[in-house]
Structure formats: C-alpha cells, structure tokens
Design a protein around this motif. Structure first.
Motif, short mmCIF file in Angstrom:
data_model
loop_
_atom_site.label_atom_id
_atom_site.label_comp_id
_atom_site.label_asym_id
_atom_site.label_seq_id
_atom_site.Cartn_x
_atom_site.Cartn_y
_atom_site.Cartn_z
N MET A 49 0.83 -1.20 0.00
CA MET A 49 0.00 0.00 0.00
C MET A 49 0.87 1.25 0.00
SD MET A 49 -2.96 -1.17 2.65
CE MET A 49 -3.74 0.41 2.67
N ARG A 50 0.36 2.29 -0.63
CA ARG A 50 1.10 3.54 -0.68
C ARG A 50 1.19 4.16 0.71
NH1 ARG A 50 -1.96 6.96 -4.92
NH2 ARG A 50 -1.31 8.48 -3.39
N PRO A 51 2.28 4.85 0.98
CA PRO A 51 2.37 5.56 2.25
C PRO A 51 1.36 6.71 2.26
CG PRO A 51 4.26 6.09 0.89
CD PRO A 51 3.49 5.00 0.19
N PRO A 52 0.94 7.15 3.43
CA PRO A 52 -0.04 8.23 3.50
C PRO A 52 0.51 9.53 2.92
CG PRO A 52 0.83 7.75 5.67
CD PRO A 52 1.35 6.69 4.75
N ASN A 53 -0.38 10.32 2.37
CA ASN A 53 -0.01 11.61 1.81
C ASN A 53 0.47 12.51 2.95
OD1 ASN A 53 0.16 14.08 0.59
ND2 ASN A 53 -1.73 13.85 -0.57
N PRO A 54 1.69 13.04 2.88
CA PRO A 54 2.19 13.85 3.99
C PRO A 54 1.41 15.14 4.18
CG PRO A 54 3.72 13.92 2.15
CD PRO A 54 2.67 12.89 1.82
N TYR A 55 0.73 15.61 3.15
CA TYR A 55 -0.04 16.85 3.28
C TYR A 55 -1.37 16.61 3.99
CZ TYR A 55 3.39 18.57 0.02
OH TYR A 55 4.58 18.91 -0.57
N LEU A 56 -1.87 15.36 3.95
CA LEU A 56 -3.12 15.05 4.60
C LEU A 56 -2.93 14.44 5.98
CD1 LEU A 56 -5.05 13.53 1.58
CD2 LEU A 56 -5.17 15.85 2.47
N ALA A 57 -1.75 13.90 6.24
CA ALA A 57 -1.49 13.26 7.52
C ALA A 57 -1.29 14.31 8.60
CB ALA A 57 -0.25 12.37 7.41
N LYS A 58 -1.67 13.96 9.81
CA LYS A 58 -1.45 14.88 10.92
C LYS A 58 0.04 15.01 11.18
CE LYS A 58 -5.67 14.43 13.56
NZ LYS A 58 -6.23 14.11 14.88
N THR A 59 0.43 16.21 11.47
CA THR A 59 1.84 16.42 11.81
C THR A 59 1.93 16.66 13.31
OG1 THR A 59 1.62 18.77 11.37
CG2 THR A 59 2.38 17.40 9.55
N ARG A 60 3.04 16.33 13.84
CA ARG A 60 3.25 16.54 15.27
C ARG A 60 3.62 17.99 15.50
NH1 ARG A 60 6.61 11.08 16.68
NH2 ARG A 60 4.85 9.70 16.40
N GLY A 61 3.23 18.49 16.63
CA GLY A 61 3.56 19.86 16.97
C GLY A 61 2.61 20.81 16.28
N GLY A 62 3.11 21.89 15.81
CA GLY A 62 2.28 22.87 15.14
C GLY A 62 1.84 23.97 16.09
N GLU A 63 0.92 24.78 15.63
CA GLU A 63 0.46 25.91 16.43
C GLU A 63 -1.04 25.79 16.64
OE1 GLU A 63 0.02 30.73 15.86
OE2 GLU A 63 1.59 29.66 14.78
N GLN A 64 -1.47 26.00 17.85
CA GLN A 64 -2.89 25.96 18.14
C GLN A 64 -3.48 27.34 17.89
OE1 GLN A 64 -3.92 24.29 21.85
NE2 GLN A 64 -6.07 24.85 21.71
N LEU A 65 -4.58 27.37 17.16
CA LEU A 65 -5.21 28.64 16.84
C LEU A 65 -6.00 29.14 18.04
CD1 LEU A 65 -6.51 27.77 13.27
CD2 LEU A 65 -4.44 29.00 13.89
N LYS A 66 -6.01 30.47 18.23
CA LYS A 66 -6.74 31.07 19.33
C LYS A 66 -8.21 31.26 18.90
CE LYS A 66 -2.73 33.34 21.18
NZ LYS A 66 -2.09 34.59 21.58
N LEU A 67 -9.11 30.96 19.76
CA LEU A 67 -10.52 31.12 19.48
C LEU A 67 -11.08 32.22 20.37
CD1 LEU A 67 -12.90 30.03 17.91
CD2 LEU A 67 -13.26 28.35 19.69
N ASP A 68 -11.49 33.30 19.75
CA ASP A 68 -12.00 34.45 20.50
C ASP A 68 -13.46 34.22 20.82
OD1 ASP A 68 -12.20 36.85 21.71
OD2 ASP A 68 -12.19 38.04 19.87
N LEU A 69 -13.77 33.93 22.07
CA LEU A 69 -15.14 33.61 22.47
C LEU A 69 -15.87 34.80 23.10
CD1 LEU A 69 -14.51 30.09 24.06
CD2 LEU A 69 -15.41 30.63 21.78
#
Length: 61
Positions: free
Chosen positions: A39-59
């Motif tokens: 089977m093909r490896p998962p698409n790196p653009y669709l796979a979840k990446t570790r880390g990253g930045e959490q977006l702020k939600l203005d409530l």
C-alpha cells in the motif's frame, strides 16, 4: 478396530485438521501483510503532523 484404536485415529485426524487450519491461517496472514506492505504511504499533506500551532478562538464576541 478396538475402541482405543478409534480414539487414537480420531485424535490424529483432529491434529491433522488443526495443523491444516493453522497453515491456511498463516498463509492468509502472510498474503494480507504483503498487501499492506504494498500500500502507498499516506499523503504527507493530509497526515497529521506533530507539533504545530494551536489557533486562538476568540469567544468574547
């Protein structure tokens, strides 16, 4: 054929059936794992990446 001989024959038949079932299952697993390997490896653009930045939600609005 005595009772003891029939019991031994039945036991040997059970062992042979169990062995053939185990071998069939091993072959099925081997084919399945070969398919998984192909089977093909998962698409790196669709796979979840570790880390990253959490977006702020203005409530407050």
């Amino acid at each position: 054929m005595t009772h003891a001989e029939r019991v031994i024959q039945n036991a040997l038949a059970f062992v042979a059936a169990s062995r053939s079932a185990r071998e069939r299952d091993m072959e099925r697993r081997q084919k399945l794992f070969e398919r998984i390997q192909l089977m093909r490896p998962p698409n790196p653009y669709l796979a979840k990446t570790r880390g990253g930045e959490q977006l702020k939600l203005d409530l407050d609005h």
